[in-house]
Design a protein around this motif. Structure first.
Motif, PDB file in Angstrom:
ATOM      1  N   ALA A 104       1.164  -1.375   0.070  1.00  0.00           N
ATOM      2  CA  ALA A 104      -0.074   0.153  -0.013  1.00  0.00           C
ATOM      3  C   ALA A 104       0.794   1.127  -0.215  1.00  0.00           C
ATOM      4  O   ALA A 104       0.977   2.189  -1.149  1.00  0.00           O
ATOM      5  N   GLN A 107       2.887   1.523  -3.316  1.00  0.00           N
ATOM      6  CA  GLN A 107       1.889   2.522  -3.954  1.00  0.00           C
ATOM      7  C   GLN A 107       0.901   3.512  -4.154  1.00  0.00           C
ATOM      8  O   GLN A 107       1.035   4.348  -4.900  1.00  0.00           O
ATOM      9  N   ARG A 108       0.742   4.260  -2.721  1.00  0.00           N
ATOM     10  CA  ARG A 108       1.107   5.253  -2.498  1.00  0.00           C
ATOM     11  C   ARG A 108       1.817   6.087  -3.067  1.00  0.00           C
ATOM     12  O   ARG A 108       1.912   7.657  -3.780  1.00  0.00           O
ATOM     13  N   GLN A 112       1.127   9.828  -5.387  1.00  0.00           N
ATOM     14  CA  GLN A 112       2.115  11.144  -5.239  1.00  0.00           C
ATOM     15  C   GLN A 112       3.125  11.397  -5.864  1.00  0.00           C
ATOM     16  O   GLN A 112       3.531  13.466  -5.515  1.00  0.00           O
ATOM     17  N   THR A 118      -4.980   9.627  -9.645  1.00  0.00           N
ATOM     18  CA  THR A 118      -6.018   9.141  -9.184  1.00  0.00           C
ATOM     19  C   THR A 118      -6.900   9.304  -9.772  1.00  0.00           C
ATOM     20  O   THR A 118      -8.185   9.295  -9.870  1.00  0.00           O
ATOM     21  N   VAL A 163      -6.005   3.233  -1.462  1.00  0.00           N
ATOM     22  CA  VAL A 163      -4.421   4.244  -0.976  1.00  0.00           C
ATOM     23  C   VAL A 163      -4.972   5.884  -2.668  1.00  0.00           C
ATOM     24  O   VAL A 163      -4.731   6.782  -2.313  1.00  0.00           O
ATOM     25  N   SER A 166      -7.314   8.433  -1.037  1.00  0.00           N
ATOM     26  CA  SER A 166      -6.698   9.191   0.019  1.00  0.00           C
ATOM     27  C   SER A 166      -5.570   9.847  -0.671  1.00  0.00           C
ATOM     28  O   SER A 166      -5.503  11.248  -0.218  1.00  0.00           O
ATOM     29  N   VAL A 167      -5.113   9.107  -1.791  1.00  0.00           N
ATOM     30  CA  VAL A 167      -3.210  10.817  -2.440  1.00  0.00           C
ATOM     31  C   VAL A 167      -5.018  11.570  -3.167  1.00  0.00           C
ATOM     32  O   VAL A 167      -4.389  13.222  -2.893  1.00  0.00           O
ATOM     33  N   ASP A 229       0.930  10.869   6.740  1.00  0.00           N
ATOM     34  CA  ASP A 229       1.860   9.992   6.870  1.00  0.00           C
ATOM     35  C   ASP A 229       0.649   9.093   7.889  1.00  0.00           C
ATOM     36  O   ASP A 229       0.178   8.006   7.911  1.00  0.00           O
ATOM     37  N   PHE A 232      -3.017   8.234   7.131  1.00  0.00           N
ATOM     38  CA  PHE A 232      -2.898   6.992   6.150  1.00  0.00           C
ATOM     39  C   PHE A 232      -2.748   5.699   7.004  1.00  0.00           C
ATOM     40  O   PHE A 232      -3.738   5.061   6.304  1.00  0.00           O
TER      41      PHE A 232
END
Length: 252
Positions: A104, A107-108, A112, A118, A163, A166-167, A229, A232
């Protein structure tokens, strides 16, 4: 007729299966060059900056000439998303929770660096080689659990969706903040404003939330990345707690 004849043209391009030139001469462009140019534009201008004419112009061609290599704007976005995602890092671990956590966060980190990813519309399940590589990594991590295939795919989809969301949410909130304002100050300002507006008689639990110290907790100089962080991680651990219940349950 071969097995490749049943593969749609879009998937053939996604997997780099070459198609012979209808004119019998080498092509000046190829799909990889088109996709690389489009990704470069998205990295610089965001997804909204990607148009077929702009991509073509950056390569020194006309917009119509690109249709020989990509069938449509939607197909170009699919090709871009898979290319920009890249391949996953090595996450070989004997612990499924540690592995999925690393999956996770890895990938995040990609999203980012390229938040425009996204915003690419989902046109279907993962189908490109890089997307399949990430899927393989997650399935390999879960291979030593008692989860069946349906639950493995469900876990993968849940974490991947978390993920992306959230991003995207973090990016949108950052864009909406006043210039120079950090996330800690924005949260504090939000809490102080709402505590005066939310009436306990009408919203008792929400009023208690805004009366708590939650929005006052982070010091003003706390880096935005540290707050992101922590947020998340909190959500991810809640998801992994649920996965643990399913793995350890009698009906796994």
């Amino acid at each position: 007729m071969t097995s490749e004849d049943f593969i749609p043209a879009a998937l053939r391009r996604l997997w780099g299966i070459s198609e012979s030139s209808r004119l019998g001469r080498p092509a000046v462009l190829d799909v990889n060059l088109v996709v690389a140019a489009a990704v470069e534009i998205a990295d610089r201008d965001g997804l909204g900056g990607v148009t077929l004419p702009k991509v073509a112009k950056s390569l020194g061609f006309t917009g119509m000439s690109l249709y020989r290599y990509v069938g449509s704007k939607d197909e170009l976005l699919t090709l871009m998303a898979d290319s920009a995602l890249g391949t996953p890092p090595d996450m070989d671990t004997g612990d499924w929770r540690e592995g999925l956590r690393g999956w996770a966060f890895s990938q995040r980190a990609v999203f980012q660096r390229r938040p425009w990813l996204t915003r690419v519309p989902a046109s279907g399940p993962p189908s490109g080689p890089n997307q399949i590589a990430w899927m393989e990594a997650a399935l390999a991590i879960m291979s030593r659990t008692r989860l069946d295939w349906a639950h493995k795919v469900g876990v993968l989809s849940l974490i991947s969706g978390y993920v992306i969301q959230s991003v995207r949410q973090y990016s949108e909130l950052a864009e909406g903040r006043a210039e120079g304002q950090g996330q800690a100050d924005a949260e504090r300002e939000y809490g102080r404003a709402l505590v005066r507006l939310v009436e306990p008689e009408r919203f008792p639990e929400t009023a208690r939330l805004f009366s708590s110290t939650l929005f006052e907790a982070p010091p003003s100089d706390t880096p935005d990345a540290a707050i992101a962080d922590a947020d998340f991680s909190l959500g991810l651990e809640l998801i992994l707690d649920g996965v643990a219940v399913r793995i350890e349950g009698p009906d796994s």
